[in-house]
Motif scaffolding. Structure first.
Motif, PDB file in Angstrom:
ATOM      1  N   TYR A 151       0.848  -1.190   0.000  1.00  0.00           N
ATOM      2  CA  TYR A 151       0.000   0.000   0.000  1.00  0.00           C
ATOM      3  C   TYR A 151       0.884   1.242   0.000  1.00  0.00           C
ATOM      4  CZ  TYR A 151      -3.525  -3.378   1.488  1.00  0.00           C
ATOM      5  OH  TYR A 151      -4.349  -4.477   1.563  1.00  0.00           O
ATOM      6  N   TYR A 152       0.310   2.360  -0.453  1.00  0.00           N
ATOM      7  CA  TYR A 152       1.007   3.631  -0.385  1.00  0.00           C
ATOM      8  C   TYR A 152       0.117   4.646   0.327  1.00  0.00           C
ATOM      9  CZ  TYR A 152      -1.876   5.563  -4.167  1.00  0.00           C
ATOM     10  OH  TYR A 152      -2.933   6.021  -4.919  1.00  0.00           O
ATOM     11  N   ARG A 153       0.750   5.680   0.877  1.00  0.00           N
ATOM     12  CA  ARG A 153       0.053   6.706   1.650  1.00  0.00           C
ATOM     13  C   ARG A 153      -0.244   7.901   0.748  1.00  0.00           C
ATOM     14  NH1 ARG A 153      -2.753   6.400   6.352  1.00  0.00           N
ATOM     15  NH2 ARG A 153      -2.124   7.881   7.950  1.00  0.00           N
ATOM     16  N   CYS A 162      -5.113  11.643   5.680  1.00  0.00           N
ATOM     17  CA  CYS A 162      -4.360  10.681   4.878  1.00  0.00           C
ATOM     18  C   CYS A 162      -5.067   9.337   4.910  1.00  0.00           C
ATOM     19  CB  CYS A 162      -2.935  10.503   5.418  1.00  0.00           C
ATOM     20  SG  CYS A 162      -1.943  12.024   5.408  1.00  0.00           S
ATOM     21  N   ASP A 163      -4.774   8.523   3.898  1.00  0.00           N
ATOM     22  CA  ASP A 163      -5.340   7.187   3.860  1.00  0.00           C
ATOM     23  C   ASP A 163      -4.407   6.278   3.079  1.00  0.00           C
ATOM     24  OD1 ASP A 163      -7.065   5.130   4.353  1.00  0.00           O
ATOM     25  OD2 ASP A 163      -8.809   6.059   3.406  1.00  0.00           O
ATOM     26  N   TRP A 164      -4.618   4.970   3.233  1.00  0.00           N
ATOM     27  CA  TRP A 164      -3.830   3.966   2.521  1.00  0.00           C
ATOM     28  C   TRP A 164      -4.580   3.509   1.267  1.00  0.00           C
ATOM     29  CZ3 TRP A 164       1.016   3.415   3.943  1.00  0.00           C
ATOM     30  CH2 TRP A 164       1.394   3.641   5.264  1.00  0.00           C
ATOM     31  N   LYS A 170      -2.447   2.862  -7.779  1.00  0.00           N
ATOM     32  CA  LYS A 170      -1.755   4.137  -7.603  1.00  0.00           C
ATOM     33  C   LYS A 170      -2.090   5.109  -8.722  1.00  0.00           C
ATOM     34  CE  LYS A 170       2.678   5.914  -6.001  1.00  0.00           C
ATOM     35  NZ  LYS A 170       4.050   5.556  -5.597  1.00  0.00           N
ATOM     36  N   GLN A 181       1.649  12.616  -2.148  1.00  0.00           N
ATOM     37  CA  GLN A 181       2.120  11.311  -1.708  1.00  0.00           C
ATOM     38  C   GLN A 181       3.454  11.518  -0.988  1.00  0.00           C
ATOM     39  OE1 GLN A 181       2.207   8.933  -5.271  1.00  0.00           O
ATOM     40  NE2 GLN A 181       0.051   9.347  -5.711  1.00  0.00           N
ATOM     41  N   THR A 185       5.126   3.981   2.480  1.00  0.00           N
ATOM     42  CA  THR A 185       4.539   2.756   1.951  1.00  0.00           C
ATOM     43  C   THR A 185       4.410   1.725   3.064  1.00  0.00           C
ATOM     44  OG1 THR A 185       6.729   1.952   1.288  1.00  0.00           O
ATOM     45  CG2 THR A 185       5.436   3.129  -0.374  1.00  0.00           C
ATOM     46  N   GLN A 186       3.577   0.741   2.821  1.00  0.00           N
ATOM     47  CA  GLN A 186       3.345  -0.289   3.821  1.00  0.00           C
ATOM     48  C   GLN A 186       3.230  -1.649   3.141  1.00  0.00           C
ATOM     49  OE1 GLN A 186      -0.523  -0.967   6.299  1.00  0.00           O
ATOM     50  NE2 GLN A 186       0.755   0.403   7.535  1.00  0.00           N
ATOM     51  N   THR A 199       6.184  -0.770   7.725  1.00  0.00           N
ATOM     52  CA  THR A 199       5.869   0.556   7.206  1.00  0.00           C
ATOM     53  C   THR A 199       7.167   1.304   6.942  1.00  0.00           C
ATOM     54  OG1 THR A 199       3.792   0.627   8.447  1.00  0.00           O
ATOM     55  CG2 THR A 199       4.650   2.712   7.618  1.00  0.00           C
TER      56      THR A 199
END
Length: 367
Positions: A151-153, A162-164, A170, A181, A185-186, A199
């Motif tokens: 995932y990215y922020r 903010c959200d994932w 993307k 952005q 990232t996670q 993370t």
């Protein structure tokens, strides 16, 4: 990072938090560890060396320790010493009848597929290798018993939240002017029934922040002015503690990400957090099967000893209803009283070595 919804006035913010909040079973920031009991403790380690965080017969996690460069040190955020760099995860154990100890039960998961995953802190890439294939690189998604979700922020300047989002979805940020952005990232690793979350966080220099850059987004501009009152030009703390460290870090992450789009600064400092979101309790019926700087406190952590003789800074004491409570997390910088042995007992020679330390529980072929 935390998701924050702004009220009509930024003045109504939560009370100051004296240390970054991590969930139970997590380690990160500068670096703070939190066991299953929710009690935080610090282990700074040594910059440039590798330490084991989690060690069990079929799962081991190592991390490099890196020093926070001076230009990225922000005492108000608790980022002043060391953080986690690249991570290495080894999964799977040999088909063995070995025991951890004379009276310990046998490990139940001897058929787990062997795989190694390297999390590179600079590029953010994940590289998986399988010993059964001469350690050749393989797609992490093709390893039986292992699932990786990335995932990215993304953050919104209009409401400063903010959200994932899945990496597969993307979007180009140039299309959404209010969206930034921040380079966070996670990766979520599903290993059997256990879930580990890595993370990759980022920091940019904040001293060039210009609040006029956010004039088209009132909430962002107000947040910028509010943050500027609490950080000096060099990033040091101010005396006014009405803004929490979490809120400062959240705002700065969003604002600096947009500033980096206007005036590209390729000097970005990356570091990792790790969280154990779920452990399959059936695999750890005996706490002796789980160790490491973090792992040893994930199941039935032993009580923290009385450290009343420790010299404590006044800021580390909370007073309420006539009683004095000491913030335990501030009593130790190397985990004394929380971990077995000393922090040096968890140092390993290299990132991919999961065996060469006194408390190793790993039963991989190389051990």
């Amino acid at each position: 990072m935390v998701d924050v919804c702004l009220s009509s006035s930024l003045a109504t913010l939560p009370a100051v938090a004296r240390s970054p909040k991590l969930p139970p079973g997590a380690a990160g920031n500068d670096p703070i560890f939190v066991g299953a009991d929710g009690i935080p403790y610090r282990v700074d380690g040594q910059a440039g060396r590798v330490f084991n965080l989690i060690s069990s017969p079929c799962l081991s996690v190592n991390s490099e320790v890196q020093e926070v460069p001076l230009r990225f040190q922000y005492p108000r955020l608790g980022l002043t010493s060391t953080v986690f760099g690249s991570m290495h995860v080894s999964v799977g154990c040999r088909n063995t009848t070995d025991r951890i100890g004379a009276d310990s039960p046998r490990w139940n998961n001897s058929q787990q597929t062997r795989v190694e995953a390297h999390f590179d802190v600079l590029s953010g890439t994940i590289l998986c290798r399988m010993p059964s294939k001469a350690h050749r690189e393989v797609s992490c998604d093709t390893v039986p018993g292992l699932q990786v979700a990335e995932y990215y922020r993304e953050c919104d300047l209009e409401d400063m939240t903010c959200d994932w989002f899945p990496v597969s979805a993307k979007r180009s940020r140039s299309v959404y002017l209010a969206h930034v952005q921040p380079g966070i990232t996670q990766s979520r690793l599903h290993i059997g029934n256990s879930v580990l979350v890595f993370t990759r966080d980022s920091l940019r220099p904040f001293n060039s922040l210009q609040c006029d850059d956010f004039r088209r987004w009132p909430n962002a501009r107000e947040a910028c002015h509010f943050v500027a009152q609490h950080l000096s030009a060099a990033g040091g703390p101010q005396n006014d503690a009405s803004l929490s460290e979490e809120m400062i870090q959240h705002y700065l992450t969003i604002l600096a990400a947009y500033r980096g789009m206007l005036v590209p600064d390729h000097t970005v400092f990356f570091f990792y957090h790790v969280a154990v979101e779920h452990l399959d309790a059936s695999d750890f019926s005996d706490p002796a099967l789980l160790h490491g700087l973090l792992g040893q406190r994930l199941l039935n952590p032993r009580p923290v000893p009385n450290r009343s003789s420790t010299v404590i800074h006044p800021d580390h004491i909370l007073q309420s209803a006539g009683t004095v409570n000491i913030l335990v997390s501030d009593l130790s910088s190397q985990g004394e009283g929380f971990i077995e042995g000393t922090y040096l007992d968890y140092m390993v020679p290299s990132l991919d070595n999961h065996c060469a330390f006194p408390f190793s529980r790993f039963l991989g072929d190389e051990c």
